[in-house]
Write a protein that holds these residues in place. Structure first.
Motif, short mmCIF file in Angstrom:
data_model
loop_
_atom_site.label_atom_id
_atom_site.label_comp_id
_atom_site.label_asym_id
_atom_site.label_seq_id
_atom_site.Cartn_x
_atom_site.Cartn_y
_atom_site.Cartn_z
N ALA A 72 29.04 -25.96 -21.02
CA ALA A 72 28.56 -25.01 -22.02
C ALA A 72 27.28 -24.65 -21.75
N LEU A 73 26.58 -25.50 -21.14
CA LEU A 73 25.24 -25.44 -20.66
C LEU A 73 24.64 -25.39 -19.29
N ASN A 79 17.64 -22.33 -12.59
CA ASN A 79 18.18 -23.59 -12.66
C ASN A 79 17.62 -24.30 -13.88
N ILE A 80 18.15 -23.91 -15.02
CA ILE A 80 17.98 -24.44 -16.22
C ILE A 80 19.20 -24.81 -17.10
N ASN A 102 25.98 -33.59 -3.00
CA ASN A 102 25.45 -34.59 -3.56
C ASN A 102 26.39 -35.37 -4.69
N LEU A 103 26.23 -36.51 -4.76
CA LEU A 103 27.21 -37.33 -5.62
C LEU A 103 26.52 -37.77 -6.80
N ASN A 104 26.37 -36.63 -7.64
CA ASN A 104 25.51 -36.80 -8.95
C ASN A 104 25.61 -35.35 -9.57
N GLU A 105 25.25 -35.60 -11.27
CA GLU A 105 25.11 -34.66 -11.90
C GLU A 105 23.97 -34.34 -12.49
N ALA A 106 23.38 -33.36 -13.13
CA ALA A 106 21.81 -33.38 -13.65
C ALA A 106 21.86 -32.23 -14.66
N PHE A 107 20.80 -32.52 -15.48
CA PHE A 107 20.50 -31.48 -16.67
C PHE A 107 18.98 -31.14 -16.32
N PHE A 108 18.59 -29.95 -16.18
CA PHE A 108 17.21 -29.45 -15.81
C PHE A 108 16.76 -28.82 -17.39
N ASN A 130 14.99 -23.01 -22.32
CA ASN A 130 15.90 -24.06 -22.08
C ASN A 130 17.11 -23.77 -22.72
N GLN A 131 18.10 -24.56 -22.08
CA GLN A 131 19.39 -24.69 -22.86
C GLN A 131 19.74 -26.12 -23.49
#
Length: 336
Positions: A72-73, A79-80, A102-108, A130-131
């Motif tokens: 949802a975010l 890239n936010i 890439n084998l990752n997840e991220a929050f910016f 920001n979200q």
């Protein structure tokens, strides 16, 4: 100044205490690190360990949310927000043809300003907020993350006189360029993945260089980061609890006419534990024009790159590495 595996260790304690000669001594060490390695480790930097621990815990809490709540975010064109697992493929590498996500997840997260903030309206940053997850879902998350960003912005600003003196410039030379600095905090989760192999061209984060001016990376208790030295060997930074790994990004590399190195690095995660990282990317003001540093050019060494700004370069870099970032008609895509 210490050194381990080719990556220097810089002690900020005397500089922060205002000891006589500490600025020049530390600037000389930084110059050597930037011109020969592109990475160094800082200790006695002044950021409380509790603040660093809270940032790692914030990353863990966010990525423990249900996937639907994170989606949802989902990250927008600035890239936010949230980048799902395998959501990016690094295509800007200078040392490897990266073919797998890439084998990752991220929050910016970027600077936490409302859309009607005067600096936003003046065009000094992306016109996008920001979200944040709802406070009821992650109590205190926004406050903890914002406090960490504030602490690292202060740390990064404190390094600017060192960078200036390392380049034989007045200590306040970067002050105007960073009067309203841009930054991005990436809260990354590397879940355990069965036997990712370099031979298969699969990485937690594939070999790459960072895009900005400098990166501050709080040390994780789980190793994984490796740095490619100029001689081509890969080494791990010395693992010093509470320290930060610092490296030059592409914008500093081109701003200094390639005097400061932007060094490739990667992450390989082979442990059965979840690994988290909270790199903080620090850049100049949104509208500042980066022209070749005057002490980095001269007869026989003309500027190698045209002037650029933070948004121009980040749009080019982001559109190459993230599918959700795309230029609009008429936007400048020249990297120089």
């Amino acid at each position: 100044m210490g050194k381990s595996d080719g990556i220097p260790i810089l002690d900020l304690g005397p500089y922060r205490a205002g000891d006589a000669g500490a600025l020049e001594t530390l600037a000389a060490a930084l110059r050597h690190a930037q011109e020969n390695v592109g990475f160094f480790v800082i200790v006695n930097h002044g950021v409380p360990q509790a603040r660093i621990d809270a940032a790692f815990e914030s990353a863990r809490r966010f990525h423990a949310l249900p996937l639907d709540a994170k989606l949802a975010l989902k990250a927008n064109e600035h890239n936010i927000g949230y980048l799902p697992f395998k959501g990016s493929t690094t295509r800007s590498s200078k040392v490897n043809v990266n073919t797998k996500p890439n084998l990752n997840e991220a929050f910016f997260v970027k600077r936490d300003l409302a859309p009607d903030h005067p600096d936003v309206l003046a065009g000094k940053r992306y016109k996008a907020p920001n979200q944040w997850p709802a406070e009821i879902a992650l109590p205190g998350f926004r406050a903890q993350v914002t406090a960490y960003c504030d602490a690292l912005e202060a740390l990064a600003r404190s390094l600017l006189p060192l960078y200036a003196r390392a380049l034989d410039l007045p200590a306040d030379w970067f002050a105007k360029a960073f009067d309203f600095p841009m930054y991005t905090l990436r809260m990354t989760h590397y879940p355990p993945v069965p036997e990712p192999e370099i031979e298969d061209n699969q990485f937690a984060i594939a070999p790459h260089t960072d895009s900005g001016f400098l990166t501050l990376l709080a040390q994780s208790d789980i190793p994984g980061l490796t740095v490619r030295l100029p001689d081509g060997t890969w080494v791990e930074p010395p693992l010093i609890p509470g320290s930060f790994v610092v490296n030059t990004g592409d914008l500093a590399h081109r701003w200094t006419n390639e005097r400061f190195l932007s060094t490739p690095h990667r992450v390989i995660h082979r442990t059965p534990r979840d690994r988290y990282a909270v790199p903080f990317f620090f850049d100049c003001s949104y509208d500042h024009v980066m022209e070749c540093v005057p002490t980095c050019t001269g007869p026989g060494n003309p500027p190698k790159y045209p002037p650029t700004t933070y948004p121009e370069y980040q749009l080019w870099f982001g559109s190459r590495n993230y599918a959700h970032i795309a230029p609009k008609a008429g936007e400048n895509m020249a990297a120089g």
